[in-house]
Design a protein around this motif. Structure first.
Motif, short mmCIF file in Angstrom:
data_model
loop_
_atom_site.label_atom_id
_atom_site.label_comp_id
_atom_site.label_asym_id
_atom_site.label_seq_id
_atom_site.Cartn_x
_atom_site.Cartn_y
_atom_site.Cartn_z
N CYS A 371 1.65 10.79 7.94
CA CYS A 371 1.37 9.49 7.30
C CYS A 371 1.79 9.53 5.84
O CYS A 371 2.38 8.57 5.31
CB CYS A 371 -0.12 9.16 7.41
N ASP A 374 5.29 9.12 5.48
CA ASP A 374 5.72 7.82 5.99
C ASP A 374 6.61 7.98 7.23
O ASP A 374 7.54 7.21 7.45
CB ASP A 374 6.46 7.04 4.90
N GLU A 375 6.29 8.99 8.06
CA GLU A 375 7.03 9.21 9.29
C GLU A 375 6.46 8.43 10.46
O GLU A 375 7.15 8.20 11.45
CB GLU A 375 7.06 10.71 9.63
N PRO A 377 3.53 5.07 11.63
CA PRO A 377 2.73 3.95 11.12
C PRO A 377 1.24 4.30 11.12
O PRO A 377 0.78 5.16 11.86
CB PRO A 377 3.04 2.83 12.12
#
Length: 668
Positions: A371, A374-375, A377
């Motif tokens: 997270c 940002d890999e 949602p």
């Protein structure tokens, strides 16, 4: 159980090790140690028969069953967890089929008086008795206990294995091997995919294992808690130390110091002989002495000093730009797949902090990292601070390397700018200098791959390090170097790890993942473990017992006993007040004098022990100074144990001395 004679293994010009001979006996708990690439995994493969040595013989005792857990294996995806684990009971299932077949045959026949029928009954009785001895009825309960110890819940047992990550499936393979109860257990990095609680459970299980255990692990606390013997692969030799890991470290250092001392004395003696020979070689009056010295010199056997592999990784993260005050801020972050992984995660990581993410596998540590990267949602707010540059070392980073490339090509393809001019220096710092740089990735050990993956992380300066299980496959020296580099790193670090020793002294804050929540604990890893033990007691609904009151002082006891007798009338109290005080004072002084006498006696006894041990230490020093005793492990072991006992007795002597002084002051 297993004997090894004259073992030699070589893949290139230089052998991994040669002329190795040792025996593995029942109840041995062997820690196999050495640098990455020394040949530890290769030796395990040879012991289990998967690989053949260049020279030498490995003899396995008849009917000795060997269980082997490799670092990497092909895992099955077509069964449930329970069904896969039940494959460990293949021998029990085969025996049950035989018993059932014999029972059906007995029921179908009617020639009860024939010899053939009596032989059938005998075979059935033998098979049934053996079936019961295998503990078939308790195997299912044992299966559930083992899987629970490795972190599986009861609901997990009916889930398909394909739903689990590679780490969890490796746990299933470990469970199968443990359930098979082999006579010799060979474990190659068993803790790589375990959390702290599962590691502690495995420690307890192996401590009571009835067979032999040979293990490779870079978890220092784990191997020290389990081992009672250490095999070291170093500089092409295998040296056997019949002590646990911590004692091996001390013994190895002291043994080499003794060897060096004896070697220096021998060199001095030989130099004096040569000087005498050269000085009086042509003097007729000294001819006899010169010849004697020449013969003595020829007969002297040079003392060998253990080689030490001092090559090590020199790791320093490059200087980084200053980030904002808060590199990571999470507000009510939530993530769910088929179930809620975590919810209402609120945390703030300040610039320069070193924090740890800990918890059972599957509780969301790597998920929160993804997270942050940002890999994937997620719900909620997650803010990355101003001017933050992230360097991310994923858990499977070493496995993502292209196996067809060489070490040099791997780095050359990702290097940019001026760094391309310093590739050789960088590879040399990570022990990939010279011919090592031309090795293919596919022939590298797990630790060598991890080092290579770490180089990629150093190619660009970052100010936020996120390391997901960075110590997997790294040897202890490399882990120490990495730990010191992270401590010296002037940016912020998030470390996901189950390695207690690695985290100890490195992190100042611990985030615990579990039950869909993330809890913050201030302090180091061992502070967290102590606190967690208290939390577990409260969860079980047990009220922690109050701290026991300190034992009453002997003087206070006398006072209570004196005043607890039947109470006279008030007029009598006035009359005997002074007498009571005098009696109490006399009783107190008498008890204190008795305690002083005991303490002084114990102090003299302690001084006698110290004098005796110091005398023996002097004798051992003289013995070990002699060349013929320099490698005598019996003397070295006695020297080590005597020195340890002397240090402990000195502490006792100091405490007794303080007690005597205190009691003397109380009497004045």
């Amino acid at each position: 159980m297993i004997s090894v004679e004259g073992l030699k293994v070589e893949f290139g010009v230089k052998p991994l090790f040669s002329n190795a001979s040792f025996v593995i006996n029942a109840r041995d708990r062997v820690a196999l140690v050495g640098k990455n690439g020394a040949g530890k995994s290769t030796l395990l493969k040879i012991l289990c028969g998967q690989q053949r040595p260049t020279e030498g013989v490995v003899n396995v005792k008849n009917d000795c069953r060997v269980g082997y857990l490799p670092q990497v294996m092909i895992l099955q995806d077509l069964t449930t967890v329970r069904e896969e684990a039940q494959k460990a009971f293949a021998d029990v299932s085969a025996m049950k089929e035989r018993v059932d077949r014999l029972e059906r045959e007995m029921n179908e026949r009617t020639d009860y008086d024939s010899e053939d029928y009596m032989e059938l009954v005998e075979r059935y009785s033998t098979a049934h008795e053996r079936f019961l001895m295998m503990g078939a009825e308790s195997r299912e309960a044992e299966l559930e206990r083992t899987l629970a110890g490795l972190g599986f819940t009861r609901n997990d047992l009916e889930r398909p294995t394909r739903e689990f990550s590679g780490g969890w499936r490796m746990r299933i393979e470990l469970a199968k091997i443990l359930l098979e109860r082999p006579d010799v257990l060979l474990l190659d990095e068993p803790t790589n995919h375990l959390d702290i609680e599962s590691i502690q459970w495995l420690e307890q299980l192996l401590a009571s294992w009835t067979g032999a255990v040979v293990m490779v692990s870079h978890d220092r606390a784990f191997i020290n808690n389990v081992s009672n013997r250490t095999l070291e692969i170093s500089c092409g030799k295998i040296v056997d130390y019949r002590v646990k890991y911590d004692e091996y470290v001390v013994l190895r250092r002291e043994r080499r110091e003794q060897q060096l001392r004896a070697y220096e004395n021998q060199q001095k003696e030989m130099a004096d002989m040569r000087q005498f020979i050269e000085r009086f070689r042509y003097q007729a009056t000294k001819a006899v002495q010169v010849q004697q010295k020449v013969k003595q010199l020829e007969k002297m056997v040079p003392i060998e000093v253990d080689e030490v592999d001092n090559s090590s990784m020199h790791l320093r993260f490059p200087p980084c730009l200053r980030s904002g005050d808060f590199p990571v801020i999470c507000e009510d972050v939530r993530k769910e797949y088929a179930h809620v992984v975590f919810d209402h995660v609120n945390l703030t990581i300040r610039r320069g902090e070193k924090v740890a993410f800990v918890g059972k596998n599957g509780e969301g540590k790597s998920t929160l990292v993804k997270c942050i990267m940002d890999e994937i949602p997620f719900e909620g707010h997650l803010k990355i601070g101003h001017n933050v540059e992230i360097g991310y070392f994923a858990q499977n980073q070493a496995q993502l390397l292209d196996e067809s490339l060489t070490v040099r090509e791997t780095i050359d393809r990702v290097a940019r700018g001026e760094i391309r001019l310093r590739i050789n220096d960088l590879l040399g710092a990570f022990m990939f200098g010279g011919e090592e740089a031309d090795k293919r990735v596919k022939v590298l050990s797990g630790g060598e791959r991890s080092r290579l993956a770490m180089i990629r992380l150093l190619l660009e300066p970052v100010n936020l390090l996120i390391l997901d299980e960075p110590t997997n496959h790294l040897d202890m020296n490399s882990k120490d170097v990495l730990k010191e580099a992270i401590k010296a790193f002037d940016g912020t670090a998030i470390v996901v790890s189950h390695d207690r020793e690695f985290l100890d002294g490195l992190v100042t804050k611990v985030y615990e993942f579990g039950g869909g929540q993330v809890r913050e604990h201030l302090g180091g890893i061992y502070d967290f473990l102590r606190a967690k033990k208290i939390q577990e007691l409260s969860e079980l609904g047990k009220t922690p017992s109050k701290a026991p009151l300190p034992p009453p002082h002997p003087l206070a006891k006398t006072k209570v006993e004196t005043t607890s007798k039947s109470t006279p009338s008030s007029t009598s109290l006035e009359g005997i007040g002074e007498a009571s005080k005098s009696l109490l004072s006399y009783t107190e002084r008498k008890e204190q004098q008795r305690r002083l006498n005991r303490a002084e006696k114990a102090l003299k006894e302690s001084e006698r022990k110290i004098e005796s041990m110091e005398k023996r230490m002097g004798e051992l020093d003289e013995l070990l100074m002699k060349p013929e005793n320099a490698s005598d492990m019996t003397l070295v072991t006695e020297y080590t144990s005597t020195k340890r006992a002397l240090d402990e007795e000195m502490e006792v002597w100091g405490k007794l001395g303080e007690e005597v002084e205190m009691l003397k002051q109380g009497l004045t």
